[in-house]
Design a protein around this motif. Structure first.
Motif, PDB file in Angstrom:
ATOM      1  N   SER A  53       0.844  -1.192   0.000  1.00 17.18           N
ATOM      2  CA  SER A  53       0.000   0.000   0.000  1.00 17.18           C
ATOM      3  C   SER A  53       0.877   1.239   0.000  1.00 17.18           C
ATOM      4  O   SER A  53       1.658   1.456   0.931  1.00 17.18           O
ATOM      5  CB  SER A  53      -0.910   0.009   1.227  1.00 17.18           C
TER       6      SER A  53
ATOM      7  N   SER B 103      -0.385   4.235   0.120  1.00 14.65           N
ATOM      8  CA  SER B 103      -1.028   5.168   1.054  1.00 14.65           C
ATOM      9  C   SER B 103      -0.552   4.928   2.479  1.00 14.65           C
ATOM     10  O   SER B 103      -0.259   5.875   3.221  1.00 14.65           O
ATOM     11  CB  SER B 103      -2.551   5.020   0.968  1.00 14.65           C
ATOM     12  N   LYS B 104      -0.471   3.663   2.886  1.00  6.83           N
ATOM     13  CA  LYS B 104      -0.112   3.350   4.268  1.00  6.83           C
ATOM     14  C   LYS B 104       1.330   3.693   4.596  1.00  6.83           C
ATOM     15  O   LYS B 104       1.679   3.878   5.764  1.00  6.83           O
ATOM     16  CB  LYS B 104      -0.390   1.873   4.546  1.00  6.83           C
ATOM     17  N   GLN B 105       2.192   3.769   3.574  1.00  6.50           N
ATOM     18  CA  GLN B 105       3.574   4.163   3.834  1.00  6.50           C
ATOM     19  C   GLN B 105       3.826   5.624   3.460  1.00  6.50           C
ATOM     20  O   GLN B 105       4.971   6.065   3.376  1.00  6.50           O
ATOM     21  CB  GLN B 105       4.558   3.244   3.122  1.00  6.50           C
TER      22      GLN B 105
ATOM     23  N   ALA C  89       1.783   7.965  -1.448  1.00  8.50           N
ATOM     24  CA  ALA C  89       0.796   8.190  -2.497  1.00  8.50           C
ATOM     25  C   ALA C  89       0.702   9.663  -2.870  1.00  8.50           C
ATOM     26  O   ALA C  89      -0.390  10.211  -3.036  1.00  8.50           O
ATOM     27  CB  ALA C  89      -0.558   7.656  -2.047  1.00  8.50           C
TER      28      ALA C  89
ATOM     29  N   ARG D 129      -4.258  11.493  -7.430  1.00  8.55           N
ATOM     30  CA  ARG D 129      -4.633  10.104  -7.144  1.00  8.55           C
ATOM     31  C   ARG D 129      -6.143   9.895  -7.073  1.00  8.55           C
ATOM     32  O   ARG D 129      -6.646   8.815  -7.375  1.00  8.55           O
ATOM     33  CB  ARG D 129      -3.988   9.633  -5.842  1.00  8.55           C
TER      34      ARG D 129
ATOM     35  N   ASN E 180      -7.055   2.222  -6.785  1.00  9.90           N
ATOM     36  CA  ASN E 180      -7.484   3.172  -5.767  1.00  9.90           C
ATOM     37  C   ASN E 180      -8.789   2.646  -5.175  1.00  9.90           C
ATOM     38  O   ASN E 180      -9.847   2.725  -5.800  1.00  9.90           O
ATOM     39  CB  ASN E 180      -7.688   4.558  -6.372  1.00  9.90           C
ATOM     40  N   LYS E 181      -8.690   2.081  -3.986  1.00  2.89           N
ATOM     41  CA  LYS E 181      -9.851   1.507  -3.318  1.00  2.89           C
ATOM     42  C   LYS E 181     -10.178   2.330  -2.079  1.00  2.89           C
ATOM     43  O   LYS E 181      -9.501   2.224  -1.052  1.00  2.89           O
ATOM     44  CB  LYS E 181      -9.599   0.044  -2.937  1.00  2.89           C
ATOM     45  N   LYS E 182     -11.180   3.198  -2.210  1.00  4.32           N
ATOM     46  CA  LYS E 182     -11.630   4.045  -1.110  1.00  4.32           C
ATOM     47  C   LYS E 182     -10.475   4.867  -0.528  1.00  4.32           C
ATOM     48  O   LYS E 182     -10.323   4.982   0.696  1.00  4.32           O
ATOM     49  CB  LYS E 182     -12.300   3.205  -0.020  1.00  4.32           C
ATOM     50  N   GLY E 183      -9.662   5.395  -1.428  1.00  2.00           N
ATOM     51  CA  GLY E 183      -8.560   6.241  -1.006  1.00  2.00           C
ATOM     52  C   GLY E 183      -7.272   5.522  -0.676  1.00  2.00           C
ATOM     53  O   GLY E 183      -6.244   6.167  -0.428  1.00  2.00           O
ATOM     54  N   ASP E 184      -7.295   4.192  -0.676  1.00  2.00           N
ATOM     55  CA  ASP E 184      -6.084   3.410  -0.417  1.00  2.00           C
ATOM     56  C   ASP E 184      -5.483   2.991  -1.748  1.00  2.00           C
ATOM     57  O   ASP E 184      -6.073   2.190  -2.489  1.00  2.00           O
ATOM     58  CB  ASP E 184      -6.407   2.183   0.438  1.00  2.00           C
TER      59      ASP E 184
ATOM     60  N   THR F  48      -2.994   0.979  -3.811  1.00  2.00           N
ATOM     61  CA  THR F  48      -2.192  -0.226  -3.641  1.00  2.00           C
ATOM     62  C   THR F  48      -1.522  -0.638  -4.947  1.00  2.00           C
ATOM     63  O   THR F  48      -2.020  -0.360  -6.044  1.00  2.00           O
ATOM     64  CB  THR F  48      -3.056  -1.404  -3.140  1.00  2.00           C
TER      65      THR F  48
END
Length: 243
Positions: free
Chosen positions: A33, A35-37, A40, A147, A204-208, A210
């Motif tokens: 992801s 986004s998680k790191q 993004a 994004r 792009n899945k709900k703002g995440d 990957t």
């Protein structure tokens, strides 16, 4: 001593780490992801590089083999090489099919000079076409500051010209986020006659946002990848100008 040698995270390590700055996506660990790191944002750089393996040239690698065999080789004359090129040229192309949030679909690729635009839709751009596998390879940029405009992107590689054997080209795709470790995907599986390979799917899945390893080889070109992933584009045959 065992604790020192064991990788941090033990058996629960999320990714195969080539080094502290590289994540290698594998069949076992397929998704990362951005986004998680916190990566993004900015321009995501995707690079394709390749070269023919030494064994394909018919040459002898002096670094291979045992110490004794290397010493014996010093007393043997060099074999006479046949005239003409010893290496088969392969022209790989990096490309990206995209689907935007508003339903717009298309492709960014060297063939047809669909090089895209970084500051306007589709917010994806190629730097050009490398036909000879140079050290810089081919590079694709994605503007992740936009994004929210993306739904999905399929990054793929196809063999435009040359021997259809990905395992002989020693190709790899590297993804360089704006921050954090780079992501590496080798394309060295033995798939005789495969002409194209879906490398990663960016969604792009709900703002995440990957990145998922695909590495799916097909025996056709863009149209076959399109059918496999349900893109629904219309394709025609294209050719490059001679160099």
């Amino acid at each position: 001593m065992w604790n020192f040698l064991r990788p941090s995270g033990g058996i629960n390590t999320q990714f195969d780490m080539a080094n502290a700055h590289t994540i290698e996506l594998t069949r076992r660990h397929q998704v990362v992801s951005l986004s998680k790191q916190g990566a993004a944002v900015g321009n995501l750089r995707i690079n394709l590089s390749w070269q023919m393996r030494t064994s394909d040239t018919g040459g002898w690698n002096q670094r291979s083999g045992s110490w004794l065999s290397r010493q014996m080789h010093l007393f043997k004359p060099e074999p006479v090489q046949a005239a003409g090129p010893a290496m088969v040229n392969v022209d790989l192309d990096l490309a990206c099919m995209y689907e935007l949030a508003d339903g717009t679909k298309g492709v960014v690729q060297p063939l047809g000079s669909f090089l895209g635009d970084l500051d306007a839709p589709p917010y994806i751009q190629m730097t050009g076409d490398d036909r000879f596998g140079g050290s810089s390879g081919e590079t694709l940029y994605i503007n992740l500051d936009k994004r929210e405009e993306f739904k999905r992107m399929l990054v793929f590689v196809y063999i435009y010209d040359g021997t259809p054997a990905f395992d002989r080209t020693h190709a790899k795709v590297e993804i360089f986020p704006s921050s954090g470790p780079r992501i590496e995907i080798p394309l060295d599986e033995r798939e005789p006659q495969a002409r194209s390979c879906a490398v990663v799917l960016i969604e792009n899945k709900k703002g995440d946002l990957t990145v998922r390893r695909e590495v799916k080889y097909v025996y056709g070109f863009q149209a076959e990848l399109d059918r496999l992933y349900g893109w629904g584009l219309q394709w025609g045959r294209g050719y490059k100008t001679k160099v």
